[in-house]
Design a protein around this motif. Structure first.
Motif, PDB file in Angstrom:
ATOM      1  N   PRO A 154       1.724  17.593  -1.646  1.00  0.00           N
ATOM      2  CA  PRO A 154       1.105  16.278  -1.866  1.00  0.00           C
ATOM      3  C   PRO A 154       0.395  16.213  -3.221  1.00  0.00           C
ATOM      4  O   PRO A 154       0.043  17.250  -3.777  1.00  0.00           O
ATOM      5  N   ARG A 157       4.098  15.723   7.271  1.00  0.00           N
ATOM      6  CA  ARG A 157       3.233  16.061   6.147  1.00  0.00           C
ATOM      7  C   ARG A 157       4.078  16.481   4.962  1.00  0.00           C
ATOM      8  O   ARG A 157       5.194  16.956   5.111  1.00  0.00           O
ATOM      9  N   THR A 183       0.855  -1.185   0.000  1.00  0.00           N
ATOM     10  CA  THR A 183       0.000   0.000   0.000  1.00  0.00           C
ATOM     11  C   THR A 183       0.893   1.238   0.000  1.00  0.00           C
ATOM     12  O   THR A 183       2.089   1.160   0.280  1.00  0.00           O
ATOM     13  N   TYR A 184       0.291   2.369  -0.341  1.00  0.00           N
ATOM     14  CA  TYR A 184       1.056   3.605  -0.446  1.00  0.00           C
ATOM     15  C   TYR A 184       1.662   4.006   0.897  1.00  0.00           C
ATOM     16  O   TYR A 184       1.125   3.687   1.950  1.00  0.00           O
ATOM     17  N   SER A 185       2.754   4.760   0.823  1.00  0.00           N
ATOM     18  CA  SER A 185       3.414   5.232   2.035  1.00  0.00           C
ATOM     19  C   SER A 185       2.710   6.451   2.607  1.00  0.00           C
ATOM     20  O   SER A 185       3.120   6.975   3.626  1.00  0.00           O
ATOM     21  N   PHE A 186       1.672   6.898   1.914  1.00  0.00           N
ATOM     22  CA  PHE A 186       0.979   8.115   2.344  1.00  0.00           C
ATOM     23  C   PHE A 186      -0.224   7.768   3.201  1.00  0.00           C
ATOM     24  O   PHE A 186      -0.723   6.650   3.178  1.00  0.00           O
ATOM     25  N   LEU A 206       2.666  11.194   5.793  1.00  0.00           N
ATOM     26  CA  LEU A 206       3.329   9.896   5.733  1.00  0.00           C
ATOM     27  C   LEU A 206       2.704   8.986   6.783  1.00  0.00           C
ATOM     28  O   LEU A 206       2.405   9.406   7.897  1.00  0.00           O
ATOM     29  N   ARG A 207       2.535   7.736   6.427  1.00  0.00           N
ATOM     30  CA  ARG A 207       1.839   6.812   7.313  1.00  0.00           C
ATOM     31  C   ARG A 207       2.649   6.544   8.590  1.00  0.00           C
ATOM     32  O   ARG A 207       3.873   6.519   8.548  1.00  0.00           O
TER      33      ARG A 207
END
Lengths: 782, 353
Positions: free
Chosen positions: A533, A529, A509-512, A541-542
């Motif tokens: 973006p 942040r 999954t995305y890193s965001f 960022l997660r």
């Protein structure tokens, strides 16, 4: 950059074909993105001269009387349609750009054809007016294609290190180094001893290290000749007028941008300085721009007073623009500081052909030759008279010699190019080669990229062709400190393989993450942040992997309705400690839906199943797992555990909080998330005992709320050294137990490593267990 | 006696089970069995007669015993057959449905590439995804305000200066970004290790870019770096040649063309001839490590009190995109599938061990 084949061929006459050119350029480091065949002008389009232009009353149209070999009348709505200009005329029956031209009656006037705009002729984007030629460009009636043949254009990529190749001559020099002969344009300029009507002051020599100003007067501004317009169109530019077109043409030829100011608007002369607070300038594109203090401007001055007339190296001002009635110009050909130009262009969102070249750098000694080239064309095409004197500020930086060893080139490349060949290449590239053994090589001033010996080595390889470098493999022992560096990577990879073997499907999954969603997942706001973006949902960022897994599950449920899923992801998450980024690798697992069992029978699922899988995973790694109840905000308060691996706190395991599930409209889901790496336990081999086992069962009665883990820990601790294993086989509540009690029944296996255990020893251990249980207020079931 | 024989043999033949057979055995051969009694009665007969009858009785006994034995065997077999029949299952019914796992296709492709290079003596290492401007750009000879920066559209983190662990775990301060390539690991690795060595660096990288079928803002690269005395561009070509051969077999070839990357000189882009697709695949960039990169590494080492280990050495580096290869390898039409998370997509790669 767009490279018209015939134009380049006019300097490199031996060029075989556009296809060969593409190949040669690729070998030189210029990749062709696209090849395009343009300018298929039908034979029914002829050159015509407008004799008369009469407005058609009540309309914005005009009736044009044209000399096209014969007299022809057409109707045109173009604003620039007027007597005295040359135009491209499509005769009836001609098809241009998919449009069939016929005889039409417009507003009661018969139009015997159509005068064309560049767009209608298919040579350019501009459709706002007629394509304009000089009145004597061709004998009227001549098919335009005779003077405007087809062209093949290569759209090539010029990397930032080669600003010289942003001029067609730069490419010609490179091709010359491959062995093609080269014809440079002749510059014939007649100058007169005329006093200059303007001065030059460069207030900021760092911003403009070299600045020249020439004087041309007696100009007749008008349309450019066909050949010049053709080149500009082929390069993707729109012809404006002979004076402007010539400055653009020389830029495209030599990668040296220049600007002509109408002398009426420069005052007493030109001042190069930074902008002042509050200064504004309307640029050529008609936009009024507030200037920044760091913007380098070209200003006109009168006494102490000065006023911006151009944004240096980016765009000229609208007011001082060359127009039809311009008679005298100051021609600016300069070198600007690339960083300053880049910043100004960015600040104003203006990326022009000029700024693009200046921010990459121009030939530091190329200003005077480029000015002379432009002036000679002005003389030839616009009737200009040119003053001999040129105002010049600053001294161009001459290129420095580079030490060069042909032997080093071969060492770096793994080749055996003879010295003579190498030096020949450098000379053909325009370098001056001096010395012997250790040579001193002075590159041509246009080659800003040649600074180091390695740069010259690349030139050798580039011209010899990379295909001439052999294939080889290096053999060496790595330095000792490199040994074993791959261990962490290989270990993580094995974890993935192990999990997939246990039935987990890997996902990415995305890193965001969406910062707005942190509260939905009952997480604190993400600490990192992005400034820029891609979208608000990807603005941070997660900090955990599980939200991504839940989202992924939701999407799959919506689309494919799977009955169950067992997923994992290994990925980076981003925390914060003080001002530090704390980047960690996490491993997250998710279990949803029908668990393990027969498709037509009962299933095991939920928490026990996911925990079992996690146990299997960790046990396979030789690691011990302990889960104790601990409330995590995002987990169901009753099914929420902290995971300890070999006594290290490693993450959590439990059921996703019902509030989250509700918000995402998900059925119950169980997850775990651990941070990696997991501890590594050194292997300690133990010879398995061959002596008989002593088996005992024990049922412990404890209060309902007592966790299994506590009972187990107590038993383990109290049983002494010979307890080989301990396994729960029954969990019971109900009569005859009292309310609020439960019984946990265990199989115990005792064994001694070196001899047979005596019965008394086992009984002793059992007695110890009993004592320990009772001391905790627990008991055994009789 | 004939009668007895016939009756006994018939009864044995018809015995329905072992129990019945047992009764019959007792009836004829038991202590008080008919035959036993006849035997006992022999003693009262005259010698001649006794002899003859004794023989006949013995023969009868043997016959009955044989019959009992045969019947018993048949009955045991029958019983077993029935028992087995009772345990018959529908073997065509499905088994317990255990979960079937699988690896992501990028993991699989990355693994294939890493294994190819491992066989050539490379080791795989990884670096951080959040990187500082220094390691991602400056140390790689991509200074601020240089147009070369435009080659990498960058995601910047908010804030002007933050810290992250440097190559030696020390504090590295600066503007932070999501690494645009795996190349910062060149610098990080060299700072912390000494040559010669061969490494590959697989990892996630980020570009500020709208996505479409062939572009992703998040994708994966594999970086290679070999540094030592006498490392040449021929070695670089050899490494890529080995990659081509391993990926696409003996018919594969490599092609190198000059290109500009600020951190290599000479710089190259390379393509591999894909025999199956009959075309050149532009796979990535490569080149000889730029002297300014070595210089930046030496300076960094010096600032940390380490001796400069990168003088008198040369090296080559290469980088390639993993998605592109995976798309070709597995016939995947759209790069967005990799992060799309659709299980119906991911589950198709189970066959790859």
């Amino acid at each position: 950059m767009r490279v018209p084949f015939t134009w380049l061929k006019s300097y490199v006459p031996e060029l075989e074909s556009p296809q060969v050119l593409e190949e040669r350029l690729a070998g030189l480091g210029f990749e062709t993105d696209r090849m395009e065949r343009i300018f298929q002008i039908p034979s029914g389009v002829v050159y015509a001269r407008v004799l008369e232009a009469h407005p058609i009353p009540g309309t914005s149209l005009k009736r044009l009387v044209l000399d096209a070999g014969k007299v022809v009348e057409v109707v045109s709505g173009a604003g620039n349609a007027r007597a005295g200009i040359g135009v491209a005329l499509a005769l009836p029956g001609t098809e241009v750009n998919g449009l069939k031209i016929g005889e039409r009656t417009i507003q009661g006037v018969v139009s015997h054809g159509m005068a064309l705009s560049p767009k209608e002729l298919g040579v350019g984007e501009y459709g706002g007016g007629l394509l304009e030629f000089p009145p004597d460009a061709l004998p009227p009636g001549t098919p335009l294609a005779e003077a405007w043949p087809e062209e093949e254009v290569l759209d090539i990529e010029v990397t930032p290190n080669r600003p010289d190749a942003l001029g067609i001559l730069g490419l010609a020099f490179d091709l010359h180094a491959l062995g093609y002969s080269l014809i440079l344009p002749e510059v014939r300029l007649e100058t007169g001893k005329v006093p200059l009507p303007f001065g030059l002051r460069v207030e900021d020599p760092r911003g403009a290290p070299h600045f020249t100003l020439s004087y041309a007067f007696g100009l007749q501004v008008g349309p450019s000749p066909i050949w010049l317009q053709r080149v500009l169109f082929a390069c993707g530019m729109r012809p404006i007028s002979n004076v402007v077109d010539i400055t653009n043409y020389v830029m495209l030829e030599r990668a040296q941008p220049m600007h002509a100011f109408d002398l009426r608007f420069v005052g007493e002369g030109i001042l190069v300085r930074r902008a002042k607070p509050g200064e504004k300038l309307v640029t050529l594109d008609g936009v009024e721009r507030e200037l920044h203090l760091e913007d380098l401007v070209i200003a006109g001055y009168r006494g102490e007073e000065s006023f911006p007339i151009g944004l240096a190296g980016v765009m000229g001002g609208a007011e001082s623009e060359v127009r039809e009635d311009t008679e005298a110009i100051a021609l600016e050909v300069a070198q600007f500081d690339p960083v300053s130009i880049r910043k100004t262009a960015r600040r104003h969102g203006l990326r022009t052909e000029a700024s693009y070249r200046f921010e990459r750098g121009v030939d530091p000694v190329g200003q005077v030759p480029a000015a002379q080239r432009a002036l000679s064309l002005l003389q030839a095409l616009a009737g200009a008279r040119v003053a001999e004197r040129v105002l010049e500020e600053g001294t161009p930086r001459e290129p420095k010699p580079i030490p060069f060893r042909p032997q080093y080139a071969n060492q770096l490349l793994g080749t055996q190019y003879p010295e003579k060949v190498q030096l020949g290449i450098l000379r053909r590239l325009g370098c001056r080669v001096e010395g012997e053994g250790l040579y001193r090589v002075t590159p041509p001033s246009r080659r800003l990229d040649l600074e180091l010996e390695e740069d010259l080595v690349e030139e050798i390889a580039r011209i010899q062709g990379y295909e001439s470098i052999p294939l080889d493999l290096p053999a060496f022992f790595p330095a000792p400190d490199n040994r074993g560096v791959e261990r962490p990577y290989q270990r993580e990879r094995r974890l993935r393989e192990l999990l997939s073997g246990l039935g987990f499907q890997e996902v990415y999954t995305y890193s965001f993450m969406d910062p707005e969603e942190a509260s939905l997942f009952r997480l604190p706001p993400p600490p990192w942040r992005l400034k820029n973006p891609l979208s608000p949902e990807k603005a941070a960022l997660r900090t955990h992997l599980f939200p991504g897994l839940l989202r992924l599950l939701k999407e799959n449920l919506a689309l494919d309705r799977p009955e169950r899923a067992l997923l994992f992801e290994v990925g980076r998450v981003f925390g914060k400690e003080g001002a530090w980024v704390r980047e960690e690798t996490h491993l997250a697992g998710l279990l949803f839906g029908e668990g393990l069992g027969l498709p037509h029978g009962e299933k095991l699922s939920g928490y026990p199943l996911l925990k079992g899988l996690l146990e299997a995973f960790l046990n396979r790694l030789g690691l011990d797992l302990r889960v104790e109840a601990h409330p995590y905000p995002f987990l169901h308060p009753g099914v929420s555990g902290r995971v300890w691996v070999e006594g290290e706190e490693k993450g959590f395991l439990g059921q996703v909080h019902p509030e989250i599930l509700k918000a995402l409209e998900l059925p119950p889901v169980h997850i775990f998330e651990l941070h990696l790496p997991l501890p590594e336990k050194p292997l300690r081999f133990q010879d398995p005992s061959r002596y008989p086992l002593a088996l005992r069962d024990l049922a412990v009665v404890v209060p309902e709320a007592t966790p299994y883990g506590e009972v187990k820990a107590l038993l383990r601790q109290a049983a002494g050294p010979y307890l080989e294993s301990l396994q729960i086989f029954d969990l019971y509540q109900g009569p005859p137990l009292r309310e609020g009690e439960k019984s946990l029944a265990f199989h115990l296996r005792f064994r001694h490593p070196e001899r047979t255990l005596k019965d008394e020893e086992v009984e002793e251990a059992m007695a110890r267990l009993l004592t320990a249980l009772r001391s905790r207020g627990w008991d055994i079931r009789g | 006696m004939r009668e007895l024989e016939q009756e006994a043999l018939a009864a044995i033949r018809e015995a329905r089970d072992l129990e019945a057979l047992k009764t019959l055995k007792a009836r004829y051969l038991g202590k008080r069995g008919l035959l036993t009694q006849e035997m006992k009665a022999l003693a009262s007969l005259p010698l001649e007669e006794r002899k003859a009858k004794g023989q006949a009785l013995n023969a009868l006994k043997e016959a009955i015993e044989r019959a009992l034995e045969e019947r018993e065997k048949a009955l045991v077999e029958e019983e077993l057959r029935r028992a087995l029949e009772r345990e018959r299952q529908d073997v065509s019914l499905p088994g317990v449905e255990v979960f079937i796992g699988g690896l992501h296709p990028i993991t699989l492709m990355e693994r294939e590439l890493v294994e190819i290079f491992r066989s050539l003596g490379y080791q795989a290492v990884e670096g951080p995804e959040v990187e500082s401007e220094f390691f991602n750009f400056d140390a790689l000879n991509i200074p601020e305000h240089h147009p070369a920066r435009d080659m990498w559209d960058t995601f910047w983190l908010e804030g002007e200066e933050h810290s992250l662990p440097g190559p030696l775990g020390e504090e590295a301060r600066g503007r932070l970004l999501l690494r645009t390539h795996t190349s910062p690991m060149q610098v990080r690795y060299m700072v912390a290790h000494t040559p010669p060595f061969r490494i590959v660096v697989p990892g996630r990288v980020f570009r500020f870019e709208q996505t479409d079928a062939t572009h992703e803002a998040v994708f994966h690269q594999l970086e290679g770096l070999v540094v030592g005395k006498g490392i040449t561009m021929a070695h670089l070509k050899g490494a890529i040649y080995e990659l081509a051969q391993a990926l696409y077999g003996p018919e594969s070839r490599v092609r190198f063309q000059p290109v500009y990357f600020p951190f290599v000189e000479p710089g190259a882009q390379f393509a591999i001839w894909w025999p199956e697709g009959r075309k050149w695949l532009e796979l990535g960039g490569a080149g000889m490590v730029h002297p300014k990169v070595f210089q930046a590494v030496n300076e960094y080492r010096k600032s940390r009190g380490l001796p400069p280990a990168y003088q008198g050495v040369t090296g080559f580096a290469f980088g390639l995109g993993i998605e592109r290869l995976a798309m070709l390898r597995y016939n995947i039409p759209d790069i967005r599938y990799f992060f799309g998370g659709r299980l119906k997509f991911l589950e198709q790669f189970r066959g790859i061990l």
